[in-house]
Design a protein around this motif. Structure first.
Motif, mmCIF file in Angstrom:
data_model
loop_
_atom_site.group_PDB
_atom_site.id
_atom_site.type_symbol
_atom_site.label_atom_id
_atom_site.label_comp_id
_atom_site.label_asym_id
_atom_site.label_seq_id
_atom_site.Cartn_x
_atom_site.Cartn_y
_atom_site.Cartn_z
ATOM 1 N N HIS A 44 0.823 -1.207 0.000
ATOM 2 C CA HIS A 44 0.000 0.000 0.000
ATOM 3 C C HIS A 44 0.857 1.256 0.000
ATOM 4 C CE1 HIS A 44 -4.085 -1.681 1.662
ATOM 5 N NE2 HIS A 44 -3.851 -2.017 0.404
ATOM 6 N N VAL A 45 1.912 1.247 0.803
ATOM 7 C CA VAL A 45 2.722 2.452 1.010
ATOM 8 C C VAL A 45 3.766 2.645 -0.091
ATOM 9 C CG1 VAL A 45 4.372 3.560 2.590
ATOM 10 C CG2 VAL A 45 2.340 2.402 3.497
ATOM 11 N N ALA A 46 4.417 1.552 -0.510
ATOM 12 C CA ALA A 46 5.519 1.680 -1.477
ATOM 13 C C ALA A 46 5.115 2.415 -2.754
ATOM 14 C CB ALA A 46 6.088 0.298 -1.802
ATOM 15 N N PRO A 47 3.959 2.106 -3.358
ATOM 16 C CA PRO A 47 3.605 2.829 -4.584
ATOM 17 C C PRO A 47 3.397 4.332 -4.371
ATOM 18 C CG PRO A 47 2.310 0.814 -4.371
ATOM 19 C CD PRO A 47 2.996 1.027 -3.062
ATOM 20 N N LEU A 48 3.083 4.717 -3.154
ATOM 21 C CA LEU A 48 2.806 6.124 -2.866
ATOM 22 C C LEU A 48 4.068 6.917 -2.538
ATOM 23 C CD1 LEU A 48 -0.358 5.617 -0.611
ATOM 24 C CD2 LEU A 48 -0.334 6.583 -2.920
ATOM 25 N N TYR A 49 4.988 6.317 -1.772
ATOM 26 C CA TYR A 49 6.055 7.122 -1.167
ATOM 27 C C TYR A 49 7.483 6.614 -1.370
ATOM 28 C CZ TYR A 49 2.080 9.326 1.039
ATOM 29 O OH TYR A 49 0.900 9.977 1.242
ATOM 30 N N GLU A 50 7.631 5.398 -1.879
ATOM 31 C CA GLU A 50 8.996 4.866 -2.010
ATOM 32 C C GLU A 50 9.825 5.671 -3.009
ATOM 33 O OE1 GLU A 50 10.704 1.051 -4.079
ATOM 34 O OE2 GLU A 50 9.685 0.465 -2.206
ATOM 35 N N ALA A 51 9.255 6.028 -4.141
ATOM 36 C CA ALA A 51 10.008 6.775 -5.159
ATOM 37 C C ALA A 51 10.451 8.137 -4.623
ATOM 38 C CB ALA A 51 9.161 6.946 -6.419
ATOM 39 N N LEU A 68 6.493 -5.782 0.969
ATOM 40 C CA LEU A 68 5.799 -6.918 1.566
ATOM 41 C C LEU A 68 4.287 -6.708 1.513
ATOM 42 C CD1 LEU A 68 8.097 -7.212 4.708
ATOM 43 C CD2 LEU A 68 8.054 -8.790 2.768
ATOM 44 N N PRO A 69 3.501 -7.755 1.650
ATOM 45 C CA PRO A 69 2.041 -7.573 1.700
ATOM 46 C C PRO A 69 1.653 -6.743 2.918
ATOM 47 C CG PRO A 69 2.623 -9.884 1.348
ATOM 48 C CD PRO A 69 3.885 -9.182 1.717
ATOM 49 N N HIS A 70 0.608 -5.952 2.799
ATOM 50 C CA HIS A 70 0.135 -5.166 3.931
ATOM 51 C C HIS A 70 -0.649 -6.061 4.890
ATOM 52 C CE1 HIS A 70 -3.383 -5.240 1.254
ATOM 53 N NE2 HIS A 70 -4.093 -5.136 2.356
ATOM 54 N N GLY A 71 -0.828 -5.594 6.107
ATOM 55 C CA GLY A 71 -1.685 -6.298 7.062
ATOM 56 C C GLY A 71 -0.927 -6.981 8.174
ATOM 57 N N GLU A 72 -1.633 -7.195 9.285
ATOM 58 C CA GLU A 72 -1.033 -7.769 10.494
ATOM 59 C C GLU A 72 -0.456 -9.156 10.260
ATOM 60 O OE1 GLU A 72 0.176 -7.574 14.444
ATOM 61 O OE2 GLU A 72 -0.994 -6.000 13.482
ATOM 62 N N SER A 73 -1.044 -9.920 9.330
ATOM 63 C CA SER A 73 -0.551 -11.283 9.106
ATOM 64 C C SER A 73 0.883 -11.289 8.579
ATOM 65 C CB SER A 73 -1.469 -12.026 8.129
ATOM 66 O OG SER A 73 -1.521 -11.360 6.886
ATOM 67 N N THR A 74 1.343 -10.177 8.035
ATOM 68 C CA THR A 74 2.732 -10.085 7.563
ATOM 69 C C THR A 74 3.719 -10.049 8.722
ATOM 70 O OG1 THR A 74 2.167 -9.020 5.474
ATOM 71 C CG2 THR A 74 4.346 -8.532 6.334
ATOM 72 N N VAL A 98 18.816 0.034 7.512
ATOM 73 C CA VAL A 98 17.472 -0.399 7.137
ATOM 74 C C VAL A 98 16.506 0.733 7.463
ATOM 75 C CG1 VAL A 98 15.587 -1.992 7.698
ATOM 76 C CG2 VAL A 98 17.930 -2.853 7.482
ATOM 77 N N ILE A 99 15.623 1.055 6.513
ATOM 78 C CA ILE A 99 14.565 2.044 6.751
ATOM 79 C C ILE A 99 13.222 1.328 6.734
ATOM 80 C CG2 ILE A 99 13.338 4.056 5.857
ATOM 81 C CD1 ILE A 99 15.934 5.112 4.763
ATOM 82 N N ALA A 100 12.439 1.539 7.788
ATOM 83 C CA ALA A 100 11.062 1.053 7.832
ATOM 84 C C ALA A 100 10.154 2.171 7.333
ATOM 85 C CB ALA A 100 10.691 0.654 9.248
ATOM 86 N N LEU A 101 9.577 1.996 6.161
ATOM 87 C CA LEU A 101 8.676 2.976 5.558
ATOM 88 C C LEU A 101 7.276 2.378 5.549
ATOM 89 C CD1 LEU A 101 8.213 5.651 3.919
ATOM 90 C CD2 LEU A 101 8.642 4.282 1.856
ATOM 91 N N GLY A 102 6.478 2.727 6.529
ATOM 92 C CA GLY A 102 5.150 2.140 6.604
ATOM 93 C C GLY A 102 4.509 2.361 7.957
ATOM 94 N N GLY A 103 3.457 1.602 8.218
ATOM 95 C CA GLY A 103 2.751 1.686 9.489
ATOM 96 C C GLY A 103 3.399 0.827 10.558
#
Length: 353
Positions: A44-51, A68-74, A98-103
């Motif tokens: 969800h996040v990579a297409p919006l903000y990774e570039a 990675l896939p979004h969601g708690e199961s990841t 390492v950068i964590a870009l996400g929720g």
């Protein structure tokens, strides 16, 4: 705005600023002089903000990415081999980043991978959800879930930097705004009656939005102070778990597929306070005040489960030490305390929550 978490050799700055993502490379250069960066994000996040993030880094660093896939199961052991493989293929060393870009899921998972890969690689949090911005990106708790419960395998591993850009929340789905508001309300409940009253004086998140940067900063500052006093969660930091004993068991009961974390925290705060009022442990009327604020921000207050159904999961929760629970209760809104208890606190009431 700049805050600073003072933990001796584990200290780090936190920046909160609109458009910060556009100049992330400048801030990262202040704390990292290595060569390679692995950006871990979700689909969800990579297409919006990774570039945008890579554009601010590419002049200084060699960048790699893993989506990675979004969601708690990841947030499970099953995700770790893919992360370790990507780090090995990029030849990430202990002098890299390492950068964590996400929720919160990406922050916890990437942080745990960084803590365990090569016995520790530097990492930075760039939280993109409201919940992660106000809570999980600060304080150094990183973990993965087990089928038996949430965050049961983890570490204390502080980031080198936290970069918070409130504008990224404009792309956050409405449900995850509500999710984050569960944690915002928590901070008002446990430490800041003024923040709670500010939340109670607005009619909705849209109405509150003009104050969002201030609210994020107040929540982060509360957490900064608590973490400085209790880095390893043995005393005052337990106050941050208000509502979480019930929340984690609700999430786990539904296999992380129904209530989000913030929604479960909302239920946990209200139901725990309601029971504590019955026990004479919390000032009368607090549960109703919490319920009013939850309703304003579209958060649930019940899940329809009998308390007995949750007891087994509560007994496995990592906050249950030697059969004893340390429950976080309120004297009143803005004034919290730790109350030693057992699962009898819940099982004596034959009712749904």
């Amino acid at each position: 705005m700049r805050l600073y978490v003072d933990l001796g050799k584990n200290s780090y700055p936190i920046y909160i600023e609109n458009h910060l993502l556009d100049k992330a490379g400048d801030y990262i250069a202040e704390v990292f002089n290595g060569k390679k960066i692995m950006i871990i994000s979700d689909d969800h996040v990579a297409p919006l903000y990774e570039a945008k993030l890579k554009a601010s880094l590419s002049e200084r660093y060699e960048c790699f990415s893993l989506t990675l896939p979004h969601g708690e199961s990841t947030k499970s052991f099953q995700s770790l081999p893919a992360i370790y493989t990507a780090l090995l293929q990029a030849k990430i060393s202990r002098s890299d980043l390492v950068i964590a870009l996400g929720g919160g899921v990406i922050g916890d998972l990437a942080g745990f991978a960084a803590a365990s890969f090569l016995r520790g690689v530097k990492f930075i949090q760039i939280p993109t959800s409201l919940l992660a911005q106000v809570d999980s990106s600060v304080g150094g708790k990183v973990a993965v879930d087990l089928p038996q419960g949430k965050n049961l395998v983890g570490a204390f591993y502080q980031p080198s930097l936290v970069l918070i850009d409130p504008l990224v929340l404009n792309t956050l789905p409405e449900r995850f705004i509500h999710d984050g508001m569960g944690e915002v309300i928590k901070y008002g409940c446990i430490k800041d009656a003024g923040l709670f009253e500010m939340l109670a004086s607005h009619s909705s998140f849209d109405d509150l939005k003009k104050n969002l940067t201030e609210i994020i900063a107040r929540c982060v500052d509360i957490k900064r102070i608590v973490v400085e006093h209790d880095q390893f969660d043995t005393g005052e930091r337990m106050l941050l778990n208000f509502g979480h004993t019930l929340a984690h068991t609700i999430e786990q009961y539904y296999h992380y597929e129904r209530e989000s974390h913030g929604e479960a925290v909302a239920i946990g705060m209200y139901q725990l306070t309601r029971i504590a009022e019955k026990e004479g442990l919390t000032e009368a009327g607090c549960a109703d005040r919490i319920l009013d604020v939850l309703n304003r921000y579209g958060l649930p207050h019940e899940c329809g489960l009998p308390l007995q159904e949750l007891t087994e999961a509560i007994s496995l929760d990592k906050k249950n030490l030697g059969g004893h629970l340390n429950l976080v209760l309120l004297h009143t809104v803005g004034d919290s305390y730790i109350c030693p208890a057992s699962t009898d606190f819940f099982t004596k009431y034959n009712e749904d929550v």
